[in-house]
Design an enzyme around this catalytic site. Structure first.
Site, PDB file in Angstrom:
ATOM      1  CG  ASP A 176     -15.301  12.316   3.315  1.00  0.00           C
ATOM      2  OD1 ASP A 176     -15.014  13.195   4.164  1.00  0.00           O
ATOM      3  OD2 ASP A 176     -15.046  11.115   3.466  1.00  0.00           O
TER       4      ASP A 176
ATOM      5  CG  HIS B 215     -24.442  -6.455   9.680  1.00  0.00           C
ATOM      6  ND1 HIS B 215     -24.639  -5.570  10.710  1.00  0.00           N
ATOM      7  CD2 HIS B 215     -23.232  -6.127   9.156  1.00  0.00           C
ATOM      8  CE1 HIS B 215     -23.602  -4.749  10.813  1.00  0.00           C
ATOM      9  NE2 HIS B 215     -22.736  -5.071   9.872  1.00  0.00           N
TER      10      HIS B 215
ATOM     11  NE  ARG C   5     -22.060  -0.317  12.701  1.00  0.00           N
ATOM     12  CZ  ARG C   5     -21.223  -1.086  12.028  1.00  0.00           C
ATOM     13  NH1 ARG C   5     -21.454  -1.316  10.730  1.00  0.00           N
ATOM     14  NH2 ARG C   5     -20.170  -1.627  12.609  1.00  0.00           N
TER      15      ARG C   5
ATOM     16  CD  GLU D 104     -27.676  -4.985  11.795  1.00  0.00           C
ATOM     17  OE1 GLU D 104     -27.502  -3.881  11.241  1.00  0.00           O
ATOM     18  OE2 GLU D 104     -26.787  -5.832  11.942  1.00  0.00           O
TER      19      GLU D 104
ATOM     20  CG  ASP E 219     -25.442  -6.072   4.810  1.00  0.00           C
ATOM     21  OD1 ASP E 219     -26.005  -7.173   4.684  1.00  0.00           O
ATOM     22  OD2 ASP E 219     -24.327  -5.943   5.368  1.00  0.00           O
TER      23      ASP E 219
END
Length: 332
Positions: free
Chosen positions: A181, A290, A242, A271, A266
């Site tokens: 990060d 999801h 995402r 999607e 997920d």
């Protein structure tokens, strides 16, 4: 001192999901609801209902707070958004007006972090590998190397709300946590018990990699096939963020070449996946629809978060999940 005037403004089906009887009772003690629950269509048909409103309690189906909406709500001071992203709700006009906005994205982060921890532990035990192998062989099998929850390395991509919660949860395990990060300082990372490394090192060193980066123009396609190809033997990739952040075709190609790797997805892009997507049939892919975020009764956690944010607001305290114009740019 009179109570602030308020309304509910969200989809009719979302109201009982987010604000259950307990949350509605708590809010009714703190504010005066000046009209029955509203939705986007009802306020368009009767905008006068907004005239005296100071606070809005909302969620999925909230109206866009554009210039027209704000002109109809001249006394509006704050939006309590009992859902996640406010990108489709808050506008430049809202910020120019000085609107206070808080969201339940933190409540969603709680459930995503729980899902992630479960998948991390199961992956470190190679649970999906053995589940598949036993089903395919029709019998018992000998165990091979299992990284386990002592001394293994877990890699996190992004230390936002979810990533930080996952890092905290991982403290119950005896694992080493590395993270990528670029916006987190070494001091903050050290407080989380995390070693900051480059993105490539997260994939090279980790037994499990978990993606938590927001979907921004800068992050689209950030995870490439080269990252997957560099992963350790028997490593696992988890995506609850995402799908667009991953170059999906490149990921699929590597998963086809390396059956030792696993992907727990997920989210995908698009999607759901296209009907002919290899993701549906690859033996080393686990798809969930999801579900990592809040589902069903878990949605009440978002409503309860808004109750707690209201109490802080009325007490003149800093709201824990308040969103500023600058902060909104970094929230998915």
């Amino acid at each position: 001192m009179p109570k602030p005037r308020a309304i509910y403004l969200l989809r009719p089906d979302a109201l009982p999901n987010i604000y259950g009887p307990e949350q509605q009772a708590a809010l009714a003690e703190l504010v005066e609801f000046v009209a029955p629950p509203q939705n986007s269509q009802s306020v368009q048909e009767n905008p006068s209902v907004l005239a005296d409103v100071e606070l809005i309690f909302s969620g999925w189906g909230m109206s866009e707070m554009n210039e027209t909406f704000l002109a109809q709500a001249p006394n509006l001071k704050a939006l309590f958004y009992g859902a996640g992203s406010v990108k489709k709700v808050v506008t430049d006009a809202s910020w120019a007006r000085g609107m206070r906005v808080t969201s339940a994205y933190g409540a969603n982060a709680v459930t995503v972090s729980h899902y992630t921890l479960a998948q991390v532990i199961f992956s470190l035990k190679r649970g999906w590998h053995y589940t598949r192998a036993i089903r395919e062989s029709g019998g018992w099998m000998r165990k091979s190397h299992i990284p386990g929850t002592y001394g293994s390395t877990v890699g996190l991509i992004s230390l936002g709300q979810v990533g930080r919660r996952v890092a905290e949860l991982l403290k119950i395990l005896d694992v080493h946590v590395v993270a990528y990060d670029p916006f987190v300082s070494p001091t903050d990372a050290a407080a989380l018990g995390v070693e900051l490394v480059g993105l490539e090192d997260v994939f090279l060193r980790s037994d499990v990699v978990s993606l938590h980066a927001p979907w921004l123009p800068e992050t689209v396609g950030m995870i490439t096939g080269a990252h997957f190809a560099s992963m350790k033997q028997d490593a696992t990739f988890i995506n609850t963020s995402r799908g667009a952040i991953v170059r999906e075709a490149e990921m699929i190609a590597v998963l086809q070449e390396r059956p030792d790797l696993w992907a727990i997805l997920d989210v995908t892009y698009p999607e759901p996946p296209a009907p002919d997507s290899p993701l549906f049939v690859l033996p080393n892919v686990v798809l969930t629809p999801h579900i990592a975020g809040v589902m069903d009764d878990e949605c009440r956690r978002m409503g309860q978060t808004m109750v707690e944010e209201l109490r802080r607001f009325l007490a003149g305290e800093v709201m824990e999940y308040e969103i500023t114009e600058e902060r909104a740019k970094f929230l998915a």
